[in-house]
Enzyme design. Structure first.
Site, mmCIF file in Angstrom:
data_model
loop_
_atom_site.group_PDB
_atom_site.id
_atom_site.type_symbol
_atom_site.label_atom_id
_atom_site.label_comp_id
_atom_site.label_asym_id
_atom_site.label_seq_id
_atom_site.Cartn_x
_atom_site.Cartn_y
_atom_site.Cartn_z
ATOM 1 C CD GLU A 37 39.427 -12.361 13.256
ATOM 2 O OE1 GLU A 37 38.522 -12.793 12.517
ATOM 3 O OE2 GLU A 37 40.509 -11.953 12.811
ATOM 4 C CG ASP A 51 44.608 -10.455 16.546
ATOM 5 O OD1 ASP A 51 43.486 -9.894 16.656
ATOM 6 O OD2 ASP A 51 44.721 -11.633 16.170
#
Length: 377
Positions: A132, A67
């Site tokens: 994250e 991400d």
């Protein structure tokens, strides 16, 4: 496929946190062809991957996230952030440095290593998440919890966080500070500002305690960590009117703390200061990560040696910066470090990574695998 080409494929996936948008499919296909066993672990809207090749210890884990943070204003990018573009020897795109370049280097390093050592000692694992950059509650921490339930432990872990300052490999993170936040509400008595004797101003009441908290030396740090820091991030008090003494003041603060302090100790000392000033208050705590530290040893030495072999750099150890998923992995792995490309453009407009650095990083990872997985049988 070169590290550059794979990085471009990953950047083209619009994986704004917590979305993965196909990154794990691309990586998983490459790993499966090498004999990795793949386990996709989805928690709510978050995709995770635990991939492993081999059944023995030591387990060397490469960890990271697919991400990326939001792009910001598109009109201020020189090109579409999800259309990888090379200009002046740099690869531009959201996630180029944080951390799709590292993910690509992970994969190509493993491909080269396995081609050279198809019957390598120990095991290679990859732990990847799409959670994250966001709230980080359904990503690495959940995978670690699952591995704990199975009794699985990792021996060495390298996260691909962008750690380098001026040259790739000049800095590795061998630990991170913990993060402990507090939301403090100090209570007073609301009243008319012209009649202060009928009210109790909580801002005035809290001020001496705030001054003491700010001046307190919480610890001296140690060989690897700076001293613990206490900082206020927000203060809110008042009704908006200029003639009203507020009834409460809300103060949000944060400790970035080293291994020289404990969560329990910081909480106790904070409450002692507030109590000493006779405040009526509520205090809610939120721990987002404990500190972790990997002293010099097998992993630090292996990565340092690999960096010097590839670049000629004598790397520096650092524990600066914010938190990372290393704080979760440290629960099942005694040696955790972070190594990745330059961090100069991460989370910025026109994020980029030097094209040449991608292959340098891949080779550093490959040599590290060779050192760690030929040391033991």
């Amino acid at each position: 496929m070169s590290t550059l080409e794979l990085a471009k494929q990953l950047i083209a996936c619009r994986s704004v946190t917590p979305l993965d948008e196909g990154c794990l499919d691309i990586i998983g296909a490459r790993l499966e062809s090498l004999g990795f066993t793949l386990e996709r672990l989805r928690y709510e809207n978050v995709d995770n991957l635990w991939a492993r090749r081999g059944q023995k210890h030591p387990i060397v884990c490469l960890a990271g996230h697919t991400d990326v943070v939001p792009t910001g204003p598109l009109d201020q990018w020189h090109s579409d952030p999800f259309t990888p573009v090379i200009r002046d020897g740099k690869l531009y795109g959201r996630g180029a440095a944080d951390m799709k370049g590292s993910l690509a280097a992970f994969v190509t390093s493993v491909e080269k290593f396995v081609a050279e050592h198809p019957e390598h000692d120990g095991s290679i694992a990859l732990l990847l998440t799409s959670d994250e950059e966001g709230i980080a509650v359904n990503g690495t921490v959940r995978v670690v919890d699952e591995l704990k339930l199975r009794g699985e432990k990792i021996d060495y872990c390298i996260l691909g966080e962008p750690t380098s300052s001026t040259r790739t490999g000049d800095t590795i993170k061998n630990g991170r500070r913990g993060s402990l936040s507090g939301t403090l509400t100090v209570k007073g008595v609301q009243g008319h500002i012209a009649y202060p004797h009928l009210a109790r101003n909580p801002i005035h009441l809290a001020a001496p305690a705030i001054a003491e908290l700010a001046a307190t030396v919480w610890d001296q740090g140690n060989e690897y960590f700076p001293a613990t820091s206490w900082q206020i991030s927000n203060i809110h008090g008042g009704t908006g009117a200029t003639n009203v003494i507020p009834g409460t003041v809300n103060i949000e603060f944060n400790f970035r703390f080293s291994t020289a302090s404990t969560v329990e100790g910081l909480k106790q000392r904070t409450h002692a200061i507030l109590d000493r000033h006779g405040l009526e208050y509520d205090l809610a705590w939120a721990l987002s990560g404990r500190p972790f530290l990997t002293p010099r040893g097998n992993l630090v030495d292996a990565v340092s040696n690999a960096i010097e072999q590839v670049t000629g750099i004598v790397t520096e150890l650092s524990t600066s910066g914010g938190t990372s998923d290393g704080r979760f992995i440290a629960d099942i792995c005694p040696q955790v470090i972070e190594l990745g490309p330059l961090n100069a453009t991460i989370h910025q407009l026109n994020e980029c990574v030097a094209v040449d650095d991608l292959e340098i990083l891949s080779e550093i990872y490959r040599r590290t695998l060779a050192i760690l997985l030929s040391r033991q049988s």
